[in-house]
Design a protein around this motif. Structure first.
Motif, PDB file in Angstrom:
ATOM      1  N   PRO A  62       0.903  -1.363  -0.008  1.00 60.93           N
ATOM      2  CA  PRO A  62      -0.026  -0.259   0.127  1.00 60.93           C
ATOM      3  C   PRO A  62       0.768   1.176   0.187  1.00 60.93           C
ATOM      4  O   PRO A  62       0.239   2.172  -0.577  1.00 60.93           O
ATOM      5  CB  PRO A  62      -0.669   0.001   1.278  1.00 60.93           C
ATOM      6  N   ASN A  63       2.012   1.313   0.568  1.00 57.60           N
ATOM      7  CA  ASN A  63       2.624   2.505   0.902  1.00 57.60           C
ATOM      8  C   ASN A  63       3.951   2.591   0.019  1.00 57.60           C
ATOM      9  O   ASN A  63       4.902   3.505  -0.021  1.00 57.60           O
ATOM     10  CB  ASN A  63       3.109   2.639   2.377  1.00 57.60           C
ATOM     11  N   LYS A  64       4.109   1.628  -0.825  1.00 53.92           N
ATOM     12  CA  LYS A  64       5.380   1.559  -1.868  1.00 53.92           C
ATOM     13  C   LYS A  64       5.024   2.559  -2.908  1.00 53.92           C
ATOM     14  O   LYS A  64       3.869   2.726  -3.288  1.00 53.92           O
ATOM     15  CB  LYS A  64       5.498   0.394  -2.497  1.00 53.92           C
ATOM     16  N   VAL A  65       6.147   3.169  -3.383  1.00 52.66           N
ATOM     17  CA  VAL A  65       5.926   4.221  -4.550  1.00 52.66           C
ATOM     18  C   VAL A  65       5.556   3.210  -5.907  1.00 52.66           C
ATOM     19  O   VAL A  65       6.051   2.552  -6.182  1.00 52.66           O
ATOM     20  CB  VAL A  65       7.012   4.949  -4.845  1.00 52.66           C
ATOM     21  N   ALA A  66       4.522   3.815  -6.410  1.00 47.05           N
ATOM     22  CA  ALA A  66       3.762   3.297  -7.640  1.00 47.05           C
ATOM     23  C   ALA A  66       4.154   3.974  -8.926  1.00 47.05           C
ATOM     24  O   ALA A  66       4.681   3.511  -9.858  1.00 47.05           O
ATOM     25  CB  ALA A  66       2.455   3.105  -7.545  1.00 47.05           C
ATOM     26  N   LEU A  67       4.103   5.544  -8.825  1.00 49.36           N
ATOM     27  CA  LEU A  67       4.297   6.193  -9.966  1.00 49.36           C
ATOM     28  C   LEU A  67       4.867   7.340  -9.617  1.00 49.36           C
ATOM     29  O   LEU A  67       4.716   8.045  -8.465  1.00 49.36           O
ATOM     30  CB  LEU A  67       2.683   6.727 -10.595  1.00 49.36           C
ATOM     31  N   PRO A 257       9.378  -8.794  -5.897  1.00 44.01           N
ATOM     32  CA  PRO A 257       8.260  -7.859  -5.704  1.00 44.01           C
ATOM     33  C   PRO A 257       8.608  -6.634  -4.474  1.00 44.01           C
ATOM     34  O   PRO A 257       9.424  -6.837  -3.725  1.00 44.01           O
ATOM     35  CB  PRO A 257       7.212  -8.993  -4.832  1.00 44.01           C
ATOM     36  N   GLY A 258       8.229  -5.613  -5.052  1.00 42.33           N
ATOM     37  CA  GLY A 258       8.616  -4.545  -4.273  1.00 42.33           C
ATOM     38  C   GLY A 258       9.718  -3.700  -4.129  1.00 42.33           C
ATOM     39  O   GLY A 258       9.824  -2.713  -3.513  1.00 42.33           O
ATOM     40  N   GLU A 259      10.818  -4.146  -5.309  1.00 40.92           N
ATOM     41  CA  GLU A 259      12.015  -3.831  -5.143  1.00 40.92           C
ATOM     42  C   GLU A 259      12.629  -3.057  -6.591  1.00 40.92           C
ATOM     43  O   GLU A 259      13.589  -2.557  -6.640  1.00 40.92           O
ATOM     44  CB  GLU A 259      12.982  -4.774  -4.638  1.00 40.92           C
ATOM     45  N   GLU A 260      11.446  -3.384  -7.381  1.00 35.69           N
ATOM     46  CA  GLU A 260      12.173  -3.071  -8.709  1.00 35.69           C
ATOM     47  C   GLU A 260      11.461  -1.637  -9.267  1.00 35.69           C
ATOM     48  O   GLU A 260      10.828  -1.061  -8.705  1.00 35.69           O
ATOM     49  CB  GLU A 260      11.453  -3.935  -9.727  1.00 35.69           C
ATOM     50  N   THR A 261      12.262  -0.682 -10.194  1.00 36.93           N
ATOM     51  CA  THR A 261      11.973   0.392 -10.727  1.00 36.93           C
ATOM     52  C   THR A 261      12.139   0.342 -12.203  1.00 36.93           C
ATOM     53  O   THR A 261      13.100  -0.203 -12.806  1.00 36.93           O
ATOM     54  CB  THR A 261      13.180   1.411 -10.092  1.00 36.93           C
ATOM     55  N   GLY A 284       4.031  -6.868  -9.347  1.00 30.27           N
ATOM     56  CA  GLY A 284       4.885  -7.047  -8.134  1.00 30.27           C
ATOM     57  C   GLY A 284       5.153  -5.680  -7.599  1.00 30.27           C
ATOM     58  O   GLY A 284       6.388  -5.718  -6.936  1.00 30.27           O
ATOM     59  N   GLY A 285       4.561  -4.706  -7.547  1.00 29.81           N
ATOM     60  CA  GLY A 285       4.790  -3.482  -6.503  1.00 29.81           C
ATOM     61  C   GLY A 285       5.862  -2.722  -7.260  1.00 29.81           C
ATOM     62  O   GLY A 285       6.681  -2.220  -6.450  1.00 29.81           O
ATOM     63  N   VAL A 286       6.064  -2.549  -8.426  1.00 29.94           N
ATOM     64  CA  VAL A 286       7.262  -1.938  -9.234  1.00 29.94           C
ATOM     65  C   VAL A 286       6.703  -0.321  -9.340  1.00 29.94           C
ATOM     66  O   VAL A 286       5.818   0.088  -9.353  1.00 29.94           O
ATOM     67  CB  VAL A 286       7.285  -2.402 -10.616  1.00 29.94           C
ATOM     68  N   ALA A 287       8.033   0.326  -9.146  1.00 29.04           N
ATOM     69  CA  ALA A 287       7.841   1.824  -9.238  1.00 29.04           C
ATOM     70  C   ALA A 287       8.211   2.153 -10.494  1.00 29.04           C
ATOM     71  O   ALA A 287       9.121   1.852 -11.157  1.00 29.04           O
ATOM     72  CB  ALA A 287       8.721   2.350  -8.197  1.00 29.04           C
ATOM     73  N   VAL A 288       7.181   2.928 -10.963  1.00 22.56           N
ATOM     74  CA  VAL A 288       7.374   3.348 -12.755  1.00 22.56           C
ATOM     75  C   VAL A 288       7.356   4.973 -12.441  1.00 22.56           C
ATOM     76  O   VAL A 288       6.576   5.644 -12.119  1.00 22.56           O
ATOM     77  CB  VAL A 288       6.019   2.991 -13.349  1.00 22.56           C
ATOM     78  N   TYR A 289       8.569   5.552 -13.086  1.00 21.42           N
ATOM     79  CA  TYR A 289       8.686   7.079 -13.394  1.00 21.42           C
ATOM     80  C   TYR A 289       8.523   7.349 -14.676  1.00 21.42           C
ATOM     81  O   TYR A 289       9.175   6.524 -15.481  1.00 21.42           O
ATOM     82  CB  TYR A 289      10.149   7.139 -12.744  1.00 21.42           C
ATOM     83  N   PHE A 290       7.899   8.135 -15.038  1.00 18.32           N
ATOM     84  CA  PHE A 290       8.002   8.855 -16.314  1.00 18.32           C
ATOM     85  C   PHE A 290       9.031   9.913 -16.913  1.00 18.32           C
ATOM     86  O   PHE A 290       9.321  10.591 -16.096  1.00 18.32           O
ATOM     87  CB  PHE A 290       6.531   9.419 -16.573  1.00 18.32           C
TER      88      PHE A 290
END
Length: 661
Positions: A62-67, A257-261, A284-290
């Protein structure tokens, strides 16, 4: 045997509607899921809808960076919990504005948070998400909106808005237009802020009611094929298509899971970007940056340096541009630096070739080169944390692969189609082959249809990722997907004894000579490009002709819009200088006819290619140098960088005919 589903499934987004058919062309239709009664764990994975998939990840992270996106030089972020809330808000607003179930939201713009929210908001509202290529003309945009029954169109800016306004009167089902960058100049066009304000004012049960009527085996996304011939086909993808393929790829790559970017920059209107940036990330809770909209014009490296992704997906042209830039930098190095680099590359390339051949060893020379020399290169590219590099959409030349291996950046090929939800084969470093497109992803199946004596035939795919069909096109659907559910790709290929899949040509691109011989052009074109590194594109001619000829474009600079210009790349200029015929522009090369030294060098390369030909009919007899390179803006390449063969033939018909006089 596939599981048959009935009405005993729970009501809600994870229900499965009864269906006996593997295909449908009806936007409101459903299909039978291809879940075997027994088999590998990945094959029998319980089906899940996109909303269910999303909620599962929010429950875990819930609190992992998504975007992440940039505003005024500052990175802003959404956590997964915030991401879901924004999707629901967007969905409520879409419903309020008139989005009907199984009607579409079309999205026309560069990758952004708003693109993701529009896509998923449409799905949560029981609608269908549709990406439109930003290079589309107003008429092409109209076609996509009309075919998909668009109630809402989301555009990036005024430039894209004008395309929609030009055809708005021809779209009676269109109820609202939203612009997500800048303030709209038209009173009946909503800003993104206005859309979100509408959504926030509405009760949650508005979207909950729609979610209760969603089913896993219904269409949630349309992906338009690039349309190199005629109008593009609208590929219908179900919830299970997308969530299953993303999960299978995630498992194959053994992501944490939860550790990729990731950095999102490839066009989201293409299936590969959607599968990776939206669904693989969601898995898997990956953080995606634009990245910003100039990513493919040079600014991508700035985003990579700031974000330092852990995985990287590129198309061949991206890797080729990095290669060309690094060659320019290397040319400025002195003797000592060049000697050190040569030594390091030699041992690093050998290390990765050993891995391909199953030799597990790590020399002190490789360890030193990797940790000291090439780590600095990765840092300069923003790729020092990246543990997997992938190339998709078109073949990447063996020479480019070897170059990146030599600087400790092994690039893995993957292959798929819009009709296969993105990914079907994938190479990983422990199972790689320089000339293949990898192995079939576990849980999916590949076969060769009607193989010849050498085992070559049409590549066919099977699995839960195979699309539902082409929207409103039953004849084309039957042509592509047979009665047993196998997708016929139109690609010629083979599978070796180790399970590696190879593409050797394309059925629809086969050249049939006047003598009746079938010739796949791509292998010959690729072979010549390997012989001539300063050639950007090679285009084989020979259909209904007495002999083969080839068109060649030299590598040049491009302008800010991606259009090739006159100026040759420094590496191309250096090559011409080494031949004794210096030139700075294409016009100088072609003025009064190409220099005999250049034509001799090209002919020598053609001779080397011809030595590998299996028959006289497969030998290149003549060539011509084109006045400009191919590109998307000038029309010779499609959005996925595939050559539009008919466009090239028509554009350069005069040059072609001169070779056959």
């Amino acid at each position: 045997m596939d599981i048959k589903c009935d009405d005993t499934n729970p009501i809600g987004p994870d229900q499965i509607k009864p269906s006996e058919s593997l295909v449908t062309t009806d936007p409101e239709g459903s299909v039978r899921l291809r879940i075997p009664n027994s088999g590998k764990a990945i094959e029998t994975l319980p089906p899940i809808s996109v909303p269910g998939y999303f909620q599962r990840t929010v429950d875990r992270f819930p609190n992992k960076v998504a975007l992440g996106w940039k505003e005024a030089d500052t990175w802003k972020t959404f956590t997964y919990k915030e991401y879901l809330n924004e999707v629901r808000t967007t969905a409520k607003a879409f419903i309020h504005l008139g989005l009907e179930e199984k009607h579409s939201v079309c999205i026309l713009g560069f990758n952004s948070v708003e693109w993701f929210l529009s896509d998923l908001g449409a799905i949560f509202a029981g609608g269908i998400a549709v990406g439109i290529y930003t290079t589309n003309s107003p008429e092409a945009c109209k076609y996509c909106a009309e075919v998909s029954r668009a109630n809402i169109i989301v555009v990036e800016d005024d430039y894209q808005l004008q395309k929609v306004l030009n055809v708005r009167s021809s779209l009676p089902k269109l109820k609202a237009i939203i612009q997500y960058t800048g303030e709209p100049k038209h009173s009946d066009v909503l800003s993104w802020k206005q859309l979100i304000d509408i959504g926030k004012s509405l009760p949650d049960d508005l979207v909950d009611e729609r979610l209760r009527r969603i089913a896993i085996n219904e269409c949630c996304t349309l992906v338009f094929t690039s349309g190199t011939v005629g109008n593009p086909k609208a590929v219908m993808l179900s919830h299970d298509n997308l969530t299953y393929d993303a999960t299978a790829i995630f498992e194959r790559l053994r992501l944490t899971p939860g550790e990729e970017t990731l950095v999102s920059y490839l066009p989201l209107s293409h299936v590969a970007a959607q599968t990776v940036d939206i669904y693989l990330a969601m898995c898997g809770g990956v953080a995606v940056y634009f990245a910003d909209k100039n990513a493919l014009k040079g600014s991508l490296i700035n985003t990579l340096q700031e974000i330092r992704p852990t995985k990287f997906l590129g198309v061949p042209r991206v890797y080729e541009k990095i290669f060309e830039k690094m060659q320019q930098v290397a040319a400025q190095n002195g003797f000592v630096k060049k000697a050190i680099a040569s030594w390091a590359k030699q041992y690093t390339l050998q290390h990765h070739l050993d891995l391909i051949n199953g030799i597990q060893s790590k020399s002190w020379a490789y360890s030193l080169a990797s940790s000291v020399i090439f780590q600095k290169i990765k840092e300069a590219l923003g790729l020092q944390r990246c543990t997997f590099f992938c190339s998709a959409a078109a073949p990447l030349s063996t020479d480019i692969k070897k170059y990146f291996m030599s600087i400790d950046i092994p690039i893995m090929e993957c292959f798929g189609m819009s009709e296969a939800s993105g990914g079907h084969t994938l190479a990983v470093e422990s199972a790689n082959n320089l000339n293949s497109i990898g192995m079939t992803i576990p849980g999916l199946k590949t076969k060769i249809f009607q193989p010849d004596e050498q085992g070559q035939g049409e590549i066919c795919m099977y699995g839960r990722h195979i699309c539902m069909g082409y929207l409103n096109e039953p004849e084309k659907t039957v042509e592509a997907i047979d009665e047993e559910g196998w997708l016929h790709t139109g690609d010629l290929g083979k599978i070796d004894q180790n399970g590696f899949v190879y593409i050797t040509g394309r059925l629809k691109e086969l050249l049939i000579t006047a003598g009746g011989e079938n010739i796949p052009p791509v292998p010959i074109e690729q072979s010549l490009k390997q012989e001539l590194p300063n050639v950007s594109n090679a285009f084989l001619i020979g259909d209904k002709r007495k002999f083969l000829s080839i068109l060649i474009s030299l590598k040049t600079e491009v302008d800010t819009e991606g259009v090739p210009v006159e100026n040759l790349l420094p590496s191309t200029q250096n090559w011409l200088k080494s031949l004794g015929c210096p030139a700075a522009t294409v016009q100088e090369v072609l003025k009064a006819g190409p220099d005999p030294k250049l034509t001799a060098a090209i002919q020598e390369a053609i001779n080397r290619v011809n030595e590998k030909a299996t028959s006289r009919a497969q030998k290149i007899q003549k060539f011509s140098i084109l006045p400009a390179d191919f590109s998307v803006p000038t029309g010779e390449l499609g959005p996925t960088m595939k050559v539009k063969r008919r466009v090239v033939e028509q554009k350069y018909s005069t040059i072609i005919e001169k070779m056959y006089v």
